[in-house]
Design a protein around this motif. Structure first.
Motif, PDB file in Angstrom:
ATOM      1  N   GLY A 148      -7.158  28.202  49.835  1.00 25.55           N
ATOM      2  CA  GLY A 148      -7.790  29.475  49.506  1.00 25.55           C
ATOM      3  C   GLY A 148      -8.968  29.766  50.426  1.00 25.55           C
ATOM      4  N   GLY A 149      -9.378  31.006  50.460  1.00 27.64           N
ATOM      5  CA  GLY A 149     -10.577  31.378  51.187  1.00 27.64           C
ATOM      6  C   GLY A 149     -10.397  31.554  52.680  1.00 27.64           C
ATOM      7  N   VAL A 150      -9.167  31.489  53.168  1.00 22.32           N
ATOM      8  CA  VAL A 150      -8.963  31.649  54.610  1.00 22.32           C
ATOM      9  C   VAL A 150      -8.746  33.116  54.997  1.00 22.32           C
ATOM     10  N   GLY A 151      -8.667  33.981  53.974  1.00 22.03           N
ATOM     11  CA  GLY A 151      -8.496  35.407  54.253  1.00 22.03           C
ATOM     12  C   GLY A 151      -7.073  35.892  54.080  1.00 22.03           C
ATOM     13  N   LYS A 152      -6.327  35.200  53.262  1.00 23.20           N
ATOM     14  CA  LYS A 152      -4.937  35.563  53.021  1.00 23.20           C
ATOM     15  C   LYS A 152      -4.817  36.961  52.417  1.00 23.20           C
ATOM     16  N   SER A 153      -5.603  37.220  51.374  1.00 26.51           N
ATOM     17  CA  SER A 153      -5.539  38.543  50.741  1.00 26.51           C
ATOM     18  C   SER A 153      -6.029  39.624  51.694  1.00 26.51           C
ATOM     19  N   THR A 154      -7.078  39.303  52.446  1.00 21.63           N
ATOM     20  CA  THR A 154      -7.611  40.247  53.425  1.00 21.63           C
ATOM     21  C   THR A 154      -6.540  40.631  54.433  1.00 21.63           C
ATOM     22  N   VAL A 155      -5.835  39.623  54.942  1.00 19.57           N
ATOM     23  CA  VAL A 155      -4.778  39.894  55.914  1.00 19.57           C
ATOM     24  C   VAL A 155      -3.651  40.689  55.248  1.00 19.57           C
ATOM     25  N   GLU A 305      -4.188  33.611  62.837  1.00 19.05           N
ATOM     26  CA  GLU A 305      -5.462  32.895  62.765  1.00 19.05           C
ATOM     27  C   GLU A 305      -6.552  33.902  62.414  1.00 19.05           C
ATOM     28  N   ASN A 306      -7.234  33.641  61.320  1.00 20.40           N
ATOM     29  CA  ASN A 306      -8.289  34.560  60.870  1.00 20.40           C
ATOM     30  C   ASN A 306      -9.656  33.942  61.132  1.00 20.40           C
ATOM     31  N   MET A 307     -10.656  34.792  61.299  1.00 17.41           N
ATOM     32  CA  MET A 307     -12.034  34.374  61.610  1.00 17.41           C
ATOM     33  C   MET A 307     -12.037  33.567  62.903  1.00 17.41           C
ATOM     34  N   ILE A 342      -7.690  37.240  64.400  1.00 20.09           N
ATOM     35  CA  ILE A 342      -8.580  38.268  63.855  1.00 20.09           C
ATOM     36  C   ILE A 342     -10.008  37.751  63.885  1.00 20.09           C
ATOM     37  N   PRO A 343     -10.920  38.507  64.492  1.00 20.21           N
ATOM     38  CA  PRO A 343     -12.300  38.012  64.573  1.00 20.21           C
ATOM     39  C   PRO A 343     -12.999  38.019  63.222  1.00 20.21           C
ATOM     40  N   LEU A 344     -14.040  37.220  63.155  1.00 23.43           N
ATOM     41  CA  LEU A 344     -14.939  37.268  62.011  1.00 23.43           C
ATOM     42  C   LEU A 344     -15.796  38.517  62.183  1.00 23.43           C
ATOM     43  N   ASP A 345     -15.790  39.366  61.195  1.00 20.38           N
ATOM     44  CA  ASP A 345     -16.551  40.609  61.284  1.00 20.38           C
ATOM     45  C   ASP A 345     -17.111  40.888  59.896  1.00 20.38           C
ATOM     46  N   PRO A 346     -18.434  40.963  59.785  1.00 23.90           N
ATOM     47  CA  PRO A 346     -19.038  41.178  58.469  1.00 23.90           C
ATOM     48  C   PRO A 346     -18.497  42.427  57.773  1.00 23.90           C
ATOM     49  N   ARG A 347     -18.027  43.375  58.577  1.00 28.37           N
ATOM     50  CA  ARG A 347     -17.507  44.603  57.964  1.00 28.37           C
ATOM     51  C   ARG A 347     -16.211  44.344  57.201  1.00 28.37           C
ATOM     52  N   ILE A 348     -15.527  43.231  57.544  1.00 27.21           N
ATOM     53  CA  ILE A 348     -14.303  42.896  56.806  1.00 27.21           C
ATOM     54  C   ILE A 348     -14.659  42.503  55.381  1.00 27.21           C
ATOM     55  N   GLN A 349     -15.673  41.687  55.275  1.00 28.90           N
ATOM     56  CA  GLN A 349     -16.103  41.253  53.944  1.00 28.90           C
ATOM     57  C   GLN A 349     -16.631  42.435  53.136  1.00 28.90           C
ATOM     58  N   GLU A 350     -17.451  43.245  53.805  1.00 32.05           N
ATOM     59  CA  GLU A 350     -17.979  44.446  53.160  1.00 32.05           C
ATOM     60  C   GLU A 350     -16.846  45.305  52.616  1.00 32.05           C
TER      61      GLU A 350
END
Ligand code: ADP
Ligand code: MG
Length: 387
Positions: A148-155, A305-307, A342-350
């Motif tokens: 978990g936490g690798v950004g699966k849902s985000t992707v 690959e995320n972040m 996919i780069p780490l981008d604070p706007r993704i989390q936002e």
């Protein structure tokens, strides 16, 4: 104003069971209504396997909106299950219980299951159903990760929106039954309507979405096991009015548990996308996921690959934050293509926290472009496999 108990029963008699058309009070589907002086309400809802899980939301909302109600708790029980003994007597109208919170029950004693079978239902020998084809769903894509936490849902969410922006008809289902977070990420959270015995999915950013988060009590313990997970997944595939789709994405829970197995047993999955991060020292978990899909004849379309890096906003230079090469290593080890970084981008989390995914909010960002590229490659790989 009439006493609270009276107003509760009045409100509940306006809630109809979509299956039978009868109101839940007349049908005696609601039992053991209890109230406290500070407005806490608790009652039992008997939900038969054929009943729609949305009824849980409906009864809750009916009571929640009443004046003087501070909290509502619905205990869902299968009517086939025997009454717990000793049965809690239904309080007489007007009765005020002490304002202490009800003692938590042990897990598995019938508390608030959204669907159908009670956890303690008599064990039938597990029957593995034949996979059913759902041609209306188009290509079914599982988005998976080792942990978990690798950004699966985000992707998954951004990939779905990218496909929609490419003109495709897209649906997404939250199969992460232990932590459904698509409602938050997409900024939608409402009880889906039911029409002609089908659940109407919600819509956001041009995609259709269904999540267990729309149906269940928020603080529900994750006690679902094999048969119930299967039931939820089948219900989402079969009983949701998806219409005709081109792509159907499934946000899987991390790892290789019941949900993975249930999904591939329930239907033909056309492809899987594995999400990982660069710092993944051991690719073991993700590798197990890949193997599991391969064993069940689900082609893995590629690794995302995320972040992957953090882009210095001042200089535009990429900074590797978490070590590097995890995605590449995994891809190489499994003989799979790396289809995106996919780069780490604070706007993704936002975007995830405010319900506005980056592909929609910042379409020109590097991250969005990377996700569009993943979408293209996924479409291409599926076209190659299923001409
Ligand atoms: N590329 C990224 N850049 C910045 N934050 C990210 C990125 N990908 C994911 N996140 C954030 O990391 C957290 C975990 O992501 P999530 O998609 O929920 O992971 P998973 O579904 O694998 O558990 C979320 O807060 C999300 O917004
Ligand atoms: Mg998730």
């Amino acid at each position: 104003m009439p006493p609270l108990m009276e107003r509760i029963t009045d409100a509940l008699s306006l809630v109809r069971n979509p299956r039978t058309g009868a109101d839940v009070m007349a049908a005696e589907q609601v039992r053991d209504i209890a109230t406290t002086v500070d407005g806490k309400v608790r009652f039992t809802l008997l939900l038969a396997p054929e009943d729609d899980a949305t009824l849980v939301r409906d009864v809750r909302q009916a009571v929640e909106q009443l004046d003087g109600v501070s909290d509502v708790r619905v205990d869902v029980r299968d009517p086939a299950q025997r009454e717990p003994t000793p049965a809690r007597p239904a309080p007489a109208p007007n009765a005020m219980h002490h304002p202490t919170a009800p003692a938590p029950k042990a897990p598995g004693t019938g508390r608030a299951l959204p669907v159908m079978e009670a956890a303690s239902a008599p064990k039938a020998p597990p029957r593995v159903p034949d996979p059913v084809q759902y041609p209306n769903l188009g290509r079914i894509i599982a988005v998976s990760s080792g942990k978990g936490g690798v950004g699966k849902s985000t992707v998954a969410v951004n990939l779905a929106i990218a496909l929609a922006k490419a003109g495709k008809r897209v649906g997404i289902m939250d199969a992460d039954i232990y932590g459904p977070n698509l409602p938050l990420m997409l900024g939608v959270d409402a009880a889906p309507a039911v029409r002609d015995e089908k659940i109407i999915p919600l819509e956001a950013f041009g995609i259709k979405v269904i999540s267990l988060g729309f149906l269940i009590e928020k603080e529900q313990p994750a006690i679902w096991r094999g048969p119930i997970v299967m039931k939820i997944i089948t219900q989402f595939l079969r009983d949701v009015n998806w219409g005709q789709l081109d792509y159907f994405l499934v946000d899987m829970p991390p790892g290789t548990g019941d949900a993975q197995l249930s999904l591939v047993q329930a239907t033909q999955v056309h492809g899987a996308v594995i999400v990982t991060t660069p710092q993944q020292v051991s690719v073991g978990d993700a590798l197990r996921g890949v193997k599991m899909f391969e064993r069940t004849a689900v082609p893995v379309l590629g690794v995302v690959e995320n972040m992957s890096w953090f882009e210095n906003p001042e200089t535009g230079k990429p900074i590797a934050m978490f070590g590097s090469g995890g995605g590449e290593r995994l891809a190489k080890e499994c003989g799979l293509p790396l289809i995106g970084q996919i780069p780490l981008d604070p706007r993704i989390q936002e975007g995830g926290d405010t319900g506005r995914p980056i592909v929609d909010a910042e379409p020109d960002s590097k991250a969005s472009k990377a996700i569009h590229l993943v979408a293209e490659r996924v479409m291409q790989r599926l076209d190659e496999r299923y001409p």
